[in-house]
Design a protein around this motif. Structure first.
Motif, short mmCIF file in Angstrom:
data_model
loop_
_atom_site.label_atom_id
_atom_site.label_comp_id
_atom_site.label_asym_id
_atom_site.label_seq_id
_atom_site.Cartn_x
_atom_site.Cartn_y
_atom_site.Cartn_z
N ALA A 6 34.21 64.01 33.37
CA ALA A 6 35.63 64.29 33.60
C ALA A 6 36.46 63.04 33.31
O ALA A 6 37.50 63.11 32.65
N VAL A 7 35.98 61.89 33.77
CA VAL A 7 36.71 60.63 33.58
C VAL A 7 35.79 59.48 33.97
O VAL A 7 34.85 59.65 34.75
N LEU A 8 36.05 58.30 33.42
CA LEU A 8 35.36 57.07 33.81
C LEU A 8 36.39 56.15 34.46
O LEU A 8 37.42 55.83 33.87
N ILE A 9 36.10 55.73 35.69
CA ILE A 9 36.98 54.85 36.45
C ILE A 9 36.37 53.45 36.49
O ILE A 9 35.16 53.30 36.69
N ALA A 10 37.20 52.43 36.29
CA ALA A 10 36.70 51.06 36.34
C ALA A 10 37.81 50.10 36.71
O ALA A 10 39.00 50.40 36.55
N ASP A 11 37.42 48.92 37.17
CA ASP A 11 38.38 47.90 37.61
C ASP A 11 38.75 46.98 36.45
O ASP A 11 38.35 47.20 35.30
N ARG A 12 39.48 45.90 36.77
CA ARG A 12 40.08 45.03 35.74
C ARG A 12 39.08 44.32 34.85
O ARG A 12 39.43 43.90 33.76
N GLU A 13 37.84 44.18 35.33
CA GLU A 13 36.83 43.53 34.49
C GLU A 13 36.51 44.35 33.25
O GLU A 13 36.20 43.81 32.18
N ARG A 68 42.05 50.01 35.77
CA ARG A 68 43.04 49.06 36.25
C ARG A 68 43.11 47.91 35.25
O ARG A 68 42.08 47.37 34.84
N ILE A 69 44.32 47.57 34.84
CA ILE A 69 44.49 46.51 33.84
C ILE A 69 45.09 45.27 34.49
O ILE A 69 45.64 45.33 35.59
N ARG A 70 44.96 44.15 33.81
CA ARG A 70 45.45 42.89 34.35
C ARG A 70 46.96 42.77 34.20
O ARG A 70 47.58 43.39 33.32
N GLU A 71 47.55 41.95 35.05
CA GLU A 71 49.00 41.78 35.04
C GLU A 71 49.50 41.13 33.76
O GLU A 71 50.66 41.29 33.39
N ASN A 72 48.62 40.37 33.08
CA ASN A 72 49.05 39.69 31.85
C ASN A 72 48.79 40.53 30.60
O ASN A 72 48.91 40.02 29.48
N THR A 73 48.43 41.81 30.77
CA THR A 73 48.27 42.70 29.62
C THR A 73 49.63 42.97 29.00
O THR A 73 50.61 43.24 29.70
N ARG A 74 49.69 42.90 27.66
CA ARG A 74 50.96 43.13 26.97
C ARG A 74 51.14 44.62 26.71
O ARG A 74 50.29 45.29 26.14
N TRP A 112 51.24 52.15 24.04
CA TRP A 112 50.06 51.67 23.32
C TRP A 112 49.36 50.60 24.14
O TRP A 112 49.89 49.51 24.35
N VAL A 113 48.16 50.90 24.62
CA VAL A 113 47.38 49.96 25.43
C VAL A 113 45.96 49.93 24.90
O VAL A 113 45.31 50.96 24.79
N VAL A 129 49.00 46.90 41.51
CA VAL A 129 47.90 47.72 40.98
C VAL A 129 48.46 48.45 39.77
O VAL A 129 49.31 49.33 39.90
N ILE A 130 47.98 48.05 38.59
CA ILE A 130 48.48 48.61 37.33
C ILE A 130 47.33 49.37 36.68
O ILE A 130 46.29 48.77 36.36
N VAL A 131 47.51 50.67 36.50
CA VAL A 131 46.42 51.52 36.00
C VAL A 131 46.85 52.18 34.70
O VAL A 131 47.94 52.75 34.61
N ALA A 132 45.99 52.07 33.69
CA ALA A 132 46.21 52.74 32.40
C ALA A 132 45.20 53.86 32.26
O ALA A 132 44.01 53.68 32.57
N SER A 133 45.67 55.01 31.79
CA SER A 133 44.77 56.16 31.73
C SER A 133 45.28 57.17 30.70
O SER A 133 46.48 57.23 30.42
N ASP A 134 44.34 57.96 30.17
CA ASP A 134 44.73 59.08 29.31
C ASP A 134 44.73 60.40 30.08
O ASP A 134 44.77 61.47 29.50
#
Length: 366
Positions: free
Chosen positions: A160-167, A187-193, A219-220, A238-243
């Motif tokens: 259904a989905v893969l969940i993972a942290d900033r690493e 979850r993405i890092r705060e310095n992600t553009r 676009w991430v 907490v910044i999360v990127a997802s489709d």
């Protein structure tokens, strides 16, 4: 029949079940494995000598300790064997997968394991893992290899989905998941553009508990994803990127904490993985595999035990007693006191987890 005779019968029956899952393995080796697994559940320790105390053998403690060592050093027990034993527990439904890493030290030696597991019965059950040959974060290649191993038995259509942290981020990694058609919630890092801005600068004046999102996908890491931001009570962004659909992003990502509970159950608050004196990667991997079988069995029993009960939750909405702990209580008592409940518990090791339904719960103060 004495308790010792019943314990030997338990081991024989468990070994017979393992033989159905691992027909290529010798029955005598599987019987030793069954004895050690049942002893480990009683000992709540990975120290050879403590496990040996619970072996139902008429032999000296030194002799039984050597049996434990032989079992855990047996090169024939592979991670694929462990996965084959766990497969009957997996339901036909789509699975939510979680990837994370746990580390500890034995003396000056760092021990580092990356795990990919499925949320089953409200807990994360590890299915594949790798012992990293270094301290620190995993590489993209190691992550891809781990996912590829699981895809051999669980095709992407079951994920259904893969969940993972900033690493667990990066363009090559995210592109691989898209190529395999695996939805991601990272979850993405705060310095992600993002759109030529740093993620931490997208929303100013965010208050704890407040949730904000971009109106459109952006676009991430080489693809279009929803970006959702919230501020934790401790003040962390907490910044999360997802489709996934935007309303599902944070609800899905919150499930990641369950793997922390899994690591707790495997380590100091449960089966005590950290107490082992072994440091060789292959032996640590075999020990971890045995603990994964024990944990999955505990969770399966706990899930069945709590499934129809009024569940008690704390102020955070989490179970006051985890399913792993509840299952361990039931299993260890059945094994230690030769209770008839053991046979029902063994049947659960062969039975898939049921689909989670709506359950009542009551709160307690903590």
């Amino acid at each position: 029949m004495t308790n010792r005779d019943t314990a030997l019968l338990h081991a024989d029956t468990l070994a017979a079940h393992l033989k159905t899952r691992l027909p290529h393995r010798r029955l005598d080796a599987l019987r030793r494995l069954a004895e050690v697994l049942l002893a480990l559940l009683q000992a709540e320790s990975t120290l050879h000598r403590k496990i040996a105390l619970h072996l139902p053998r008429d032999a000296s403690l030194d002799s039984k300790t050597r049996v434990v060592a032989r079992t855990l050093h047996d090169a024939q027990l592979t991670s694929q064997d462990v996965l084959d034993v766990l497969l009957p527990l997996i339901p036909e439904d789509k699975l939510t997968l979680v990837m994370d890493r746990t580390t500890w030290h034995y003396g000056q030696t760092p021990l580092n394991i990356m795990v990919l597991g499925a949320i089953l019965g409200g807990a994360v059950v590890p299915l594949v893992w790798t012992v990293l040959p270094h301290q620190g974060n995993s590489s993209t290649a190691a992550r891809i290899l781990l996912v590829s191993r699981l895809l051999k038995v669980l095709p992407a259509s079951r994920w259904a989905v893969l969940i993972a942290d900033r690493e667990f981020i990066g363009q090559e990694w995210c592109s691989f998941l898209r190529w395999k058609r695996i939805r991601q919630c990272l979850r993405i890092r705060e310095n992600t553009r993002i759109d030529d801005e740093l993620a931490r600068d997208l929303f100013a004046g965010l208050h704890p508990g407040e949730v904000r999102t971009l109106f459109e996908r952006t676009w991430v890491y080489g693809g279009w994803m929803q970006v959702v931001i919230t501020l934790s009570p401790a003040g962390d962004r907490v910044i999360v990127a997802s489709d996934l659909p935007v309303l599902d992003v944070l609800r899905t990502y919150r499930k990641r904490w369950r793997i922390e509970s899994t690591f707790s159950a495997l380590k100091s608050r449960g089966l005590n993985l950290e107490s082992t004196h072994m440091t060789a990667a292959d032996r640590i991997s075999r020990l971890f595999g045995l603990l994964c079988i024990a944990l999955a069995w505990m969770v399966r029993v706990g899930h069945d035990e709590q499934g129809t009960d009024l569940l008690t939750v704390d102020k955070r909405g989490r179970l006051a007693q985890s399913r792993a702990r509840s299952g361990w209580t039931q299993l260890s008592q059945a094994v230690r006191w030769s209770l008839d409940a053991f046979w029902a518990h063994l049947e659960l090791l062969k039975t898939p987890f049921s689909v989670a339904g709506t359950q009542k719960s009551r709160s307690v103060s903590c």
